[in-house]
Structure formats: C-alpha cells, structure tokens
Write a protein that holds these residues in place. Structure first.
Motif, PDB file in Angstrom:
ATOM      1  N   SER A   1      11.410   9.740   6.897  1.00 35.42           N
ATOM      2  CA  SER A   1      10.744  10.414   5.783  1.00 35.42           C
ATOM      3  C   SER A   1      11.653  11.441   5.132  1.00 35.42           C
ATOM      4  O   SER A   1      11.676  11.582   3.905  1.00 35.42           O
TER       5      SER A   1
ATOM      6  N   TRP B   1       4.844   6.259  -0.629  1.00 36.63           N
ATOM      7  CA  TRP B   1       4.154   5.394   0.317  1.00 36.63           C
ATOM      8  C   TRP B   1       5.095   4.913   1.417  1.00 36.63           C
ATOM      9  O   TRP B   1       4.698   4.793   2.586  1.00 36.63           O
ATOM     10  N   GLU B   2       6.350   4.637   1.056  1.00 33.80           N
ATOM     11  CA  GLU B   2       7.342   4.231   2.056  1.00 33.80           C
ATOM     12  C   GLU B   2       7.528   5.320   3.103  1.00 33.80           C
ATOM     13  O   GLU B   2       7.598   5.043   4.313  1.00 33.80           O
TER      14      GLU B   2
ATOM     15  N   ILE C   1       5.397   7.593   3.986  1.00 33.51           N
ATOM     16  CA  ILE C   1       4.180   7.731   4.793  1.00 33.51           C
ATOM     17  C   ILE C   1       3.985   6.535   5.714  1.00 33.51           C
ATOM     18  O   ILE C   1       3.673   6.671   6.902  1.00 33.51           O
ATOM     19  N   ARG C   2       4.201   5.337   5.177  1.00 36.78           N
ATOM     20  CA  ARG C   2       3.946   4.100   5.929  1.00 36.78           C
ATOM     21  C   ARG C   2       4.935   3.891   7.066  1.00 36.78           C
ATOM     22  O   ARG C   2       4.552   3.501   8.176  1.00 36.78           O
ATOM     23  N   CYS C   3       6.217   4.165   6.798  1.00 36.57           N
ATOM     24  CA  CYS C   3       7.263   3.880   7.788  1.00 36.57           C
ATOM     25  C   CYS C   3       7.787   5.129   8.490  1.00 36.57           C
ATOM     26  O   CYS C   3       8.547   5.015   9.455  1.00 36.57           O
TER      27      CYS C   3
END
Length: 332
Positions: A267, A292-293, A295-297
């Motif tokens: 992040s 989103w990347e 948060i998601r990963c």
C-alpha cells in the motif's frame, strides 16, 4: 587505464603491475554508463580518490560509445578498467557484467552521475568486517543535491526487525526519502552477487527488487554507515531512468514483486511511488483503481490514505516547496 572488450579478459601488463604492487584487490567498483562521458568521468575520479587504495574501478560502457572511451582514456590510472560492450543490455546487465569481471572480494556500485566522499569504501569495509551477518549488504546515508538545496537522506535508518520492504516503501511521516537505500551506496560481497545477480528484465526498480530478494536469504542483512558517504545529483538536464514517469510500469513491477513485500509496504508503494507519477500527468482515471489496488492487495494505514490524497490534490511543485521548507526548518 585499460580499454577492453568483454571478450578480452587476459590481464595486460598494466593490470599485472597493479596486482603486483597491491598484492590484492579488495574492492571492485562497478560503474555502468552510456553516452555521458563528462559525467561518468567525474564519478570515476571520486572512486579513484578513495582513502582505500586496494581497489579497481570497472566502467562498463553499455554499448558502443567512442566519446566516452576517448574521455576516460585521458585518465592515466592503472586501477581503471574500461569495458565497452558490443550492444546495449541495460543497467542491470551492465552491472552483472562488471561483477563477472571483478577481481575484488567486495563489490561497490556507483551510478555514473553520482559521486563518493573519500572515506566511503574504507568506512563500509570496516562495517562489513564487523558485521554479524555472513553476507552483509552495507549502505550509507547520502547527500541529495537538488535545485532546492542539499539534504541528507535517508532521514532515518531501519529499526531492528523492521521488514526491509516497509523501511523502503511504508512512510511514517510526510517526508520523501524517509527510508531509502540508494544504488551508489551499496557495498556487498562478490560471492553474494554471484549467488544472486541483478534481474536483467527490469529497467527500473531493479535495485529494490534485488535488495528485497537477497535479504530474504539466510545470513544476509543490511548494515548502515550512519554518515553520508555519497552525493546523489538531481540536476536539470540529466536524464535518470529512476525519474522516468511510467506509473503503469511501477504498478506491474510491484505486482510482480508482491511476494517480497508486506501488505503495508504494498500500500505504501502505491501511495508514495505510483500515485505521484499518475497524478503528475493528470491521469485521473487511475484514482479509484489505484486506491482499490492498495486496499484489495495491501493494508493501508491512515497515513497512507492521507498521502494518497495529498499526491492527487496538491501539485508536485507545491509539495516539493513545502517539503523543502519543512526539511530546512528541521535541519536548523
């Protein structure tokens, strides 16, 4: 100085004389370069001016470049070797070629547009010899020369047991280069470089990828000389691969390197490395996908979200001006 091709590895009389006089080369300095003759000559001179004398300086010219050959031929120094590659293979390939040619036990990398302070190699060798690691990777602070002034980086050294990826990518403050390891400060055993060479498919972030990969090995750890031992130039008119604005490449890189970084570091990299590139070109369509990347990963902290928004909402020049003012204030 010796000019050679990569195939011409037999020592010349000058090389033999150098080896007989010093008995042993302790450190091999590897400098990749191409089409920047005057700049690389400056760096070469600072390497040859080291207080540690038992060294060789290997300049790898990454592809045909007669002007650089001509300029370096004017440096009358038997410890200097110049190897001109027959074709361009990129910075990682050039550094790996230099390592293969090295006669020293230790390797020190120097980017062609950087400089060293005189005691750099001596101080790093001392730290390496006193390290409890089998394969220490010794770095140092450096002086960042910018149009806004001179700054000492990194502003902090790694904490004990701190994952290297978090030290490099997860900021704990709003200051740039809070934690970093600059390529021109890396000092490492040749044996380790032979076990784990640089990945040649990367043309950017290759030093970070190597550091993350090599420090995952048993017996490898990072040590620091706390004082600045190198000078990093951020000069107008000098093109550095690290300054090329290609946020999609950086996103692909961190995705490919995901197994080597913690979620927090993932992040942090998106917030502070990728986002500034995307925002500087006004690529607003990336705003939500990148968030989103992260948060998601990853595992973004409040400071990561804050930095993410700052990178998008405030122009780069304003951020740099504020950072420069605050840094000078804290220096006083």
């Amino acid at each position: 100085m010796n000019i050679e091709s990569l195939q011409e590895t037999k020592p010349t009389s000058k090389k033999l004389a150098m080896l007989n006089e010093s008995n042993q080369i302790i450190v091999s300095v590897v400098i990749p370069t191409r089409n920047r003759p005057q700049i690389v000559a400056r760096g070469v001179r600072t390497a040859l001016a080291q207080t540690l004398q038992s060294i060789e300086v290997i300049v790898i010219i990454d592809g045909p470049d007669q002007e650089t050959v001509n300029v370096l031929s004017q440096i009358a120094e038997p410890r200097l070797r110049v190897i001109e590659l027959s074709k361009n293979i990129g910075p990682s390939g050039a550094r790996n070629a230099g390592v293969r040619e090295a006669k020293g036990t230790w390797i020190a990398f120097l980017d062609d547009d950087d400089e060293w302070l005189p005691e750099k190699l001596e101080r790093q060798l001392e730290v390496a010899n006193n390290s409890h690691y089998d394969f220490p990777v010794v770095a140092s602070r450096f002086i960042s020369q910018t149009p806004k002034g001179e700054f000492i980086r990194p502003t902090r050294l790694p904490n004990l047991s701190e994952p290297l990826s978090e030290y490099l990518f997860a900021r704990n403050s709003f200051f740039k280069e809070e934690g970093c390891i600059q390529t021109s400060t890396i000092f490492v055993q040749k044996e380790l470089m032979q076990k784990m060479p640089l990945e040649e498919k990367f043309y950017r972030h290759e030093d970070w990828e190597w550091l993350l990969r090599v420090t995952a090995m048993e017996g490898v750890g990072v040590e620091f000389v706390p004082e600045p031992m190198a000078i990093w130039h951020s000069e107008m008119g000098i093109k550095r691969l690290s300054n090329i604005n290609d946020w999609q490449y950086s996103l692909d890189w961190i995705r490919a390197t995901r197994n080597l970084v913690t979620p927090k570091a993932y992040s942090g990299f998106i917030a502070t490395m990728i986002t500034p590139s995307a925002s500087s070109v006004g690529d607003w369509k990336a705003f939500f996908p990148l968030l989103w990347e992260a948060i998601r990963c990853g595992k973004p902290r409040p400071i990561d979200i804050c930095l993410y928004l700052i990178m998008w909402l405030f122009p780069q020049q304003l951020r740099q001006k504020v950072s420069s003012i605050l840094t000078n204030k804290f220096k006083k």
